[in-house]
Motif scaffolding. Structure first.
Motif, PDB file in Angstrom:
ATOM      1  N   GLN A 425       0.825  -1.204   0.000  1.00 46.28           N
ATOM      2  CA  GLN A 425       0.000   0.000   0.000  1.00 46.28           C
ATOM      3  C   GLN A 425       0.862   1.258   0.000  1.00 46.28           C
ATOM      4  O   GLN A 425       0.479   2.284  -0.559  1.00 46.28           O
ATOM      5  N   ARG A 426       2.026   1.181   0.623  1.00 49.53           N
ATOM      6  CA  ARG A 426       2.934   2.316   0.596  1.00 49.53           C
ATOM      7  C   ARG A 426       3.413   2.605  -0.829  1.00 49.53           C
ATOM      8  O   ARG A 426       3.571   3.763  -1.214  1.00 49.53           O
ATOM      9  N   VAL A 427       3.665   1.544  -1.590  1.00 49.47           N
ATOM     10  CA  VAL A 427       4.065   1.731  -2.989  1.00 49.47           C
ATOM     11  C   VAL A 427       2.930   2.404  -3.766  1.00 49.47           C
ATOM     12  O   VAL A 427       3.148   3.357  -4.529  1.00 49.47           O
ATOM     13  N   GLU A 428       1.713   1.927  -3.567  1.00 50.68           N
ATOM     14  CA  GLU A 428       0.569   2.522  -4.258  1.00 50.68           C
ATOM     15  C   GLU A 428       0.381   3.982  -3.840  1.00 50.68           C
ATOM     16  O   GLU A 428       0.046   4.842  -4.669  1.00 50.68           O
ATOM     17  N   GLN A 429       0.581   4.256  -2.559  1.00 53.23           N
ATOM     18  CA  GLN A 429       0.452   5.624  -2.090  1.00 53.23           C
ATOM     19  C   GLN A 429       1.512   6.527  -2.715  1.00 53.23           C
ATOM     20  O   GLN A 429       1.238   7.661  -3.099  1.00 53.23           O
ATOM     21  N   ALA A 430       2.742   6.014  -2.831  1.00 52.79           N
ATOM     22  CA  ALA A 430       3.805   6.804  -3.455  1.00 52.79           C
ATOM     23  C   ALA A 430       3.461   7.131  -4.902  1.00 52.79           C
ATOM     24  O   ALA A 430       3.671   8.258  -5.373  1.00 52.79           O
ATOM     25  N   VAL A 431       2.913   6.153  -5.637  1.00 54.36           N
ATOM     26  CA  VAL A 431       2.527   6.381  -7.030  1.00 54.36           C
ATOM     27  C   VAL A 431       1.396   7.398  -7.105  1.00 54.36           C
ATOM     28  O   VAL A 431       1.396   8.298  -7.956  1.00 54.36           O
ATOM     29  N   ARG A 432       0.434   7.264  -6.237  1.00 57.74           N
ATOM     30  CA  ARG A 432      -0.698   8.184  -6.255  1.00 57.74           C
ATOM     31  C   ARG A 432      -0.256   9.623  -5.956  1.00 57.74           C
ATOM     32  O   ARG A 432      -0.711  10.576  -6.595  1.00 57.74           O
ATOM     33  N   ILE A 433       0.651   9.785  -5.012  1.00 55.26           N
ATOM     34  CA  ILE A 433       1.102  11.129  -4.651  1.00 55.26           C
ATOM     35  C   ILE A 433       1.877  11.766  -5.800  1.00 55.26           C
ATOM     36  O   ILE A 433       1.669  12.940  -6.139  1.00 55.26           O
ATOM     37  N   VAL A 434       2.788  11.008  -6.420  1.00 57.54           N
ATOM     38  CA  VAL A 434       3.572  11.597  -7.506  1.00 57.54           C
ATOM     39  C   VAL A 434       2.687  11.887  -8.715  1.00 57.54           C
ATOM     40  O   VAL A 434       2.901  12.875  -9.439  1.00 57.54           O
ATOM     41  N   ALA A 435       1.658  11.035  -8.944  1.00 60.35           N
ATOM     42  CA  ALA A 435       0.735  11.314 -10.046  1.00 60.35           C
ATOM     43  C   ALA A 435      -0.068  12.582  -9.784  1.00 60.35           C
ATOM     44  O   ALA A 435      -0.276  13.401 -10.686  1.00 60.35           O
ATOM     45  N   ASP A 436      -0.511  12.766  -8.549  1.00 62.77           N
ATOM     46  CA  ASP A 436      -1.254  13.978  -8.201  1.00 62.77           C
ATOM     47  C   ASP A 436      -0.374  15.215  -8.317  1.00 62.77           C
ATOM     48  O   ASP A 436      -0.825  16.273  -8.775  1.00 62.77           O
ATOM     49  N   ASP A 437       0.887  15.095  -7.917  1.00 61.96           N
ATOM     50  CA  ASP A 437       1.801  16.228  -8.044  1.00 61.96           C
ATOM     51  C   ASP A 437       2.017  16.602  -9.512  1.00 61.96           C
ATOM     52  O   ASP A 437       2.039  17.791  -9.866  1.00 61.96           O
ATOM     53  N   ALA A 438       2.188  15.586 -10.350  1.00 63.76           N
ATOM     54  CA  ALA A 438       2.429  15.863 -11.774  1.00 63.76           C
ATOM     55  C   ALA A 438       1.184  16.416 -12.453  1.00 63.76           C
ATOM     56  O   ALA A 438       1.287  17.234 -13.377  1.00 63.76           O
ATOM     57  N   ALA A 439      -0.002  15.966 -12.020  1.00 64.34           N
ATOM     58  CA  ALA A 439      -1.249  16.390 -12.662  1.00 64.34           C
ATOM     59  C   ALA A 439      -1.808  17.673 -12.075  1.00 64.34           C
ATOM     60  O   ALA A 439      -2.791  18.205 -12.599  1.00 64.34           O
ATOM     61  N   ASP A 440      -1.204  18.169 -11.017  1.00 63.67           N
ATOM     62  CA  ASP A 440      -1.725  19.361 -10.355  1.00 63.67           C
ATOM     63  C   ASP A 440      -1.711  20.554 -11.308  1.00 63.67           C
ATOM     64  O   ASP A 440      -0.670  20.923 -11.850  1.00 63.67           O
ATOM     65  N   GLY A 441      -2.878  21.144 -11.513  1.00 63.73           N
ATOM     66  CA  GLY A 441      -2.993  22.300 -12.385  1.00 63.73           C
ATOM     67  C   GLY A 441      -3.244  21.983 -13.835  1.00 63.73           C
ATOM     68  O   GLY A 441      -3.560  22.885 -14.619  1.00 63.73           O
ATOM     69  N   LEU A 442      -3.112  20.726 -14.251  1.00 57.70           N
ATOM     70  CA  LEU A 442      -3.358  20.362 -15.643  1.00 57.70           C
ATOM     71  C   LEU A 442      -4.859  20.376 -15.947  1.00 57.70           C
ATOM     72  O   LEU A 442      -5.675  20.125 -15.064  1.00 57.70           O
ATOM     73  N   PRO A 443      -5.234  20.671 -17.189  1.00 57.96           N
ATOM     74  CA  PRO A 443      -6.635  20.510 -17.571  1.00 57.96           C
ATOM     75  C   PRO A 443      -7.090  19.066 -17.369  1.00 57.96           C
ATOM     76  O   PRO A 443      -6.279  18.128 -17.421  1.00 57.96           O
ATOM     77  N   GLY A 444      -8.389  18.898 -17.137  1.00 60.47           N
ATOM     78  CA  GLY A 444      -8.938  17.592 -16.785  1.00 60.47           C
ATOM     79  C   GLY A 444      -8.469  16.422 -17.627  1.00 60.47           C
ATOM     80  O   GLY A 444      -7.958  15.428 -17.084  1.00 60.47           O
ATOM     81  N   PRO A 445      -8.598  16.457 -18.958  1.00 62.37           N
ATOM     82  CA  PRO A 445      -8.192  15.293 -19.763  1.00 62.37           C
ATOM     83  C   PRO A 445      -6.718  14.959 -19.634  1.00 62.37           C
ATOM     84  O   PRO A 445      -6.344  13.785 -19.598  1.00 62.37           O
ATOM     85  N   TRP A 446      -5.871  15.964 -19.569  1.00 65.35           N
ATOM     86  CA  TRP A 446      -4.433  15.700 -19.480  1.00 65.35           C
ATOM     87  C   TRP A 446      -4.047  15.247 -18.087  1.00 65.35           C
ATOM     88  O   TRP A 446      -3.139  14.418 -17.928  1.00 65.35           O
ATOM     89  N   ALA A 447      -4.728  15.763 -17.067  1.00 65.38           N
ATOM     90  CA  ALA A 447      -4.486  15.260 -15.712  1.00 65.38           C
ATOM     91  C   ALA A 447      -4.871  13.792 -15.609  1.00 65.38           C
ATOM     92  O   ALA A 447      -4.148  12.988 -15.001  1.00 65.38           O
ATOM     93  N   GLN A 448      -5.968  13.433 -16.235  1.00 63.81           N
ATOM     94  CA  GLN A 448      -6.373  12.027 -16.227  1.00 63.81           C
ATOM     95  C   GLN A 448      -5.366  11.165 -16.987  1.00 63.81           C
ATOM     96  O   GLN A 448      -5.037  10.047 -16.551  1.00 63.81           O
ATOM     97  N   ALA A 449      -4.856  11.664 -18.102  1.00 62.63           N
ATOM     98  CA  ALA A 449      -3.863  10.902 -18.867  1.00 62.63           C
ATOM     99  C   ALA A 449      -2.588  10.696 -18.062  1.00 62.63           C
ATOM    100  O   ALA A 449      -1.983   9.620 -18.098  1.00 62.63           O
ATOM    101  N   VAL A 450      -2.183  11.711 -17.298  1.00 58.37           N
ATOM    102  CA  VAL A 450      -0.983  11.582 -16.464  1.00 58.37           C
ATOM    103  C   VAL A 450      -1.208  10.531 -15.385  1.00 58.37           C
ATOM    104  O   VAL A 450      -0.344   9.679 -15.120  1.00 58.37           O
ATOM    105  N   ARG A 451      -2.357  10.559 -14.744  1.00 54.48           N
ATOM    106  CA  ARG A 451      -2.642   9.582 -13.688  1.00 54.48           C
ATOM    107  C   ARG A 451      -2.730   8.170 -14.263  1.00 54.48           C
ATOM    108  O   ARG A 451      -2.243   7.207 -13.655  1.00 54.48           O
ATOM    109  N   GLU A 452      -3.348   8.039 -15.422  1.00 58.28           N
ATOM    110  CA  GLU A 452      -3.432   6.714 -16.040  1.00 58.28           C
ATOM    111  C   GLU A 452      -2.046   6.185 -16.379  1.00 58.28           C
ATOM    112  O   GLU A 452      -1.764   4.992 -16.212  1.00 58.28           O
ATOM    113  N   ALA A 453      -1.166   7.054 -16.876  1.00 57.00           N
ATOM    114  CA  ALA A 453       0.198   6.623 -17.193  1.00 57.00           C
ATOM    115  C   ALA A 453       0.912   6.159 -15.933  1.00 57.00           C
ATOM    116  O   ALA A 453       1.634   5.149 -15.942  1.00 57.00           O
ATOM    117  N   ALA A 454       0.721   6.883 -14.817  1.00 55.77           N
ATOM    118  CA  ALA A 454       1.377   6.496 -13.565  1.00 55.77           C
ATOM    119  C   ALA A 454       0.828   5.172 -13.041  1.00 55.77           C
ATOM    120  O   ALA A 454       1.594   4.278 -12.659  1.00 55.77           O
TER     121      ALA A 454
END
Length: 626
Positions: A425-454
């Motif tokens: 779960q710690r690994v999953e949490q690390a991935v989720r946090i870095v995906a949220d950091d990378a997607a922060d401020g992006l328009p909706g579709p691109w934020a979703q694409a970043v999270r899906e890639a992560a």
């Protein structure tokens, strides 16, 4: 835009390189459009009208004049086309539908005549748009009357030949295509190239009429909105048409009709209020020489103001830029509509801090610090086994002989399943946090694409961490049954829990054999002194307690002293060995996380920056002007 040389259906090749030409019965050559223009010129010089055939009233010959490829509009369309192409994999079809429609319509319009300007006359029921249409054409082409709706289909009037392709694009039937009545309006040089289209009522009770209005308005080069003193503030007109088309002000005419019904200065007051409403709609008004919508008042019934409108339309038509300005405004509207899906808030991306924090979380989840501590303890234990006194090792063996076999050589239990789950779960949490950091401020579709890639890259990340940890040579790994493994899984090890399996023995320093030899010597002294004392006690040897006691004491004191010296000597190497083990496991986790998560996320961010640059190119053309 300058038109290229027109080509008619009659200007086709005979097969021998010469154009077709038929001789009339009167002996004159009839080569189609040229002959008709010549006849019209002769008729004007003679004060008469050009001879017309019945077919010419309804059917226009195909004359195509292509829009030149130069100018700022083509590169802007190219930029929009590239933007749509790059975005198809990330944006849904509905989001790009309008942009695709604009590109298709622009391509279709550019293939048709640039010598012609198509202007639609639109308005509400009873506004008098058909009356104004007839006044501009100089003939009762469109039906007028009290029956509502009067106009049921678009009716077109073309002042010159060559508009058939444009009218086909508007789906105007051939039976509803007209020419102006012979007279001053028909031969007005300023109106040559005008195609006027009378539309059904936009507020008609018939749904198909409203659909035709919407369809034609999306295709014409300009529009004349006819309003009357009663409905000029109609919410349906302003909210459904004028406000959404505020960016098309330069190709918009707003005409207040039926001013003959207003007494005194009432027409000026109504016109001022109409301007106020248009300003609230966001429509720029073309006042004081500034570009914008043309607003004026007239009476189509009495003819008051109609010549002024005809003169304005003439200058507008002769400018030959209506089609370009319409397409330009369409691209502006499309860019504004797409702005939420391309423009980010702030500066999204993955900074060094986010990358380091992600690496730290993976290292924590994989137990890098615990592995380093375990390696350091193992080094110390090996030193204790090699340099410690035999009596201490015997005592430790006695303490551990009753412990369950599930304990490893370090006397610690393997990682329980719940701790493995916690680490996963710690690994999953690390991935989720870095995906949220990378997607922060992006328009909706691109934020979703970043999270899906992560999240896609994170699949199997725990197993990959296991393999890379083994390849990195982290302590706590061993080979079992011919395969290499980490007991409990490196990624499944919680912080503070040891890496399971059979730890590999740490390398020994060169001075260890000497330390072992010294410890053996101390042990031999103890044994020798002890045997000497025993022999004296039983009478085998001569009495003399001092010498054997000193020898035995030297062994008893020297053994712990050698062990303590070795422990002090290995403190630094043991710490460095543990740090090296932690570093190797940390680098393995960082490399795995980078390859599976950070690199795909960075690729998505690069794709976003690329489309953002194309979007900026589209909007930059808008700000730099035509």
């Amino acid at each position: 835009m300058a038109a290229m040389t027109a080509v008619t259906d009659e200007d086709q090749d005979n097969g021998n390189g010469t154009p077709k030409a038929d001789r009339r019965a009167d002996g004159r050559w009839d080569d189609g459009l040229i002959a008709r223009r010549a006849a019209a010129g002769e008729a004007r010089e003679a004060g008469g009208t050009a001879p017309r055939t019945p077919a010419e009233d309804d059917v226009e010959p195909q004359v195509e004049a292509y829009v030149p490829s130069g100018g700022p509009l083509p590169p802007r369309l190219d930029a929009l086309r590239e933007l749509v192409g790059l975005s198809r994999a990330r944006l849904d079809r509905d989001t790009l539908a309008e942009a695709g429609r604009v590109l298709d319509e622009a391509a279709a319009r550019q293939r048709l005549s640039s010598r012609h300007t198509v202007i639609a006359v639109a308005g509400a029921t009873g506004s008098g748009k058909s009356t104004l249409f007839n006044a501009l054409a100089g003939a009762p082409i469109s039906d007028t009357g009290l029956r509502r709706p009067t106009t049921s289909q678009p009716i077109a009037c073309s002042w010159t030949d060559g508009a058939a392709g444009l009218l086909d694009r508007l789906a105007v039937p051939g039976r509803l295509r007209r020419r102006p009545h012979p007279g001053p309006a028909a031969f007005d040089e300023a109106l040559q190239g005008l195609v006027l289209v009378d539309l059904p009522d936009h507020d008609s009770a018939a749904t198909e009429h409203r659909d035709q209005v919407d369809r034609v308005l999306a295709l014409v080069d300009a529009v004349i909105w006819v309003v009357d003193p009663e409905k000029y503030a109609d919410a349906a007109l302003h909210e459904r048409y004028l406000r959404p088309l505020a960016g098309h002000a330069e190709v918009t005419f707003v005409v207040l009709n039926q001013t003959d019904r207003l007494p005194g200065e009432a027409a000026d007051l109504v016109l001022d209020d109409l301007r106020r409403l248009l300003d609230e709609d966001g429509i720029a008004l073309g006042e004081h020489g500034e570009p914008g919508a043309t607003v004026m008042s007239l009476s189509a019934l009495t003819g008051d103001g109609v010549p002024e409108l005809r003169e304005l339309i003439g200058r507008f038509v002769q400018d030959r830029t209506a089609a370009t300005r319409r397409l330009w405004a369409d691209v502006d509207a499309t860019a504004a509509r797409l702005r939420p899906v391309y423009v980010a808030e702030g500066r999204p991306g993955l900074g060094e801090r986010a990358r380091d924090e992600f690496t730290d979380r993976l290292a924590e989840a994989v137990g890098a610090a615990a592995a380093g501590q375990a390696a350091e303890r193992e080094w110390r234990r090996n030193a204790g086994r090699a340099c410690g006194t035999p009596w201490l090792r015997l005592w430790r063996w006695y303490e551990n002989r009753g412990l369950p076999g599930s304990l490893d050589r370090m006397g610690q239990a393997l990682t329980p399943p719940e701790e493995e789950l916690t680490a996963r779960q710690r690994v999953e949490q690390a991935v989720r946090i870095v995906a949220d950091d990378a997607a922060d401020g992006l328009p909706g579709p691109w934020a979703q694409a970043v999270r899906e890639a992560a999240f896609t890259g994170a699949r199997g990340l725990s197993e990959a961490l296991d393999e890379l940890a083994v390849r990195a040579g982290a302590p706590g790994t061993s080979k079992r049954g011919g395969g290499t493994e980490t007991a409990g899984g490196a990624a499944g090890t919680s912080p503070g829990a040891p890496l399971g399996g059979r730890p590999a023995k740490p390398p020994r320093p060169k001075w260890w054999p000497a330390a072992v030899l010294a410890q053996v010597s101390m042990t031999l002294l103890q044994v020798f002194g002890g045997l000497w004392l025993v022999g004296q006690i039983i009478g085998v040897l001569e009495p003399g307690l001092v010498t054997p006691a000193l020898i035995m004491l030297a062994g008893v004191v020297g053994g712990p002293l050698v062990e303590w010296s070795c422990a002090a000597a290995i403190r630094g190497p043991a710490r460095r060995y543990g740090q090296d083990a932690e570093r190797r496991l940390r680098e393995a986790a960082a490399g795995c996380g980078r390859a599976r998560v950070l690199d795909p996320v960075a690729a998505e961010l690069v794709r976003y920056r690329e489309v953002r640059e194309r979007y900026v190119t589209v909007t930059e053309f808008s700000t730099t002007g035509r």
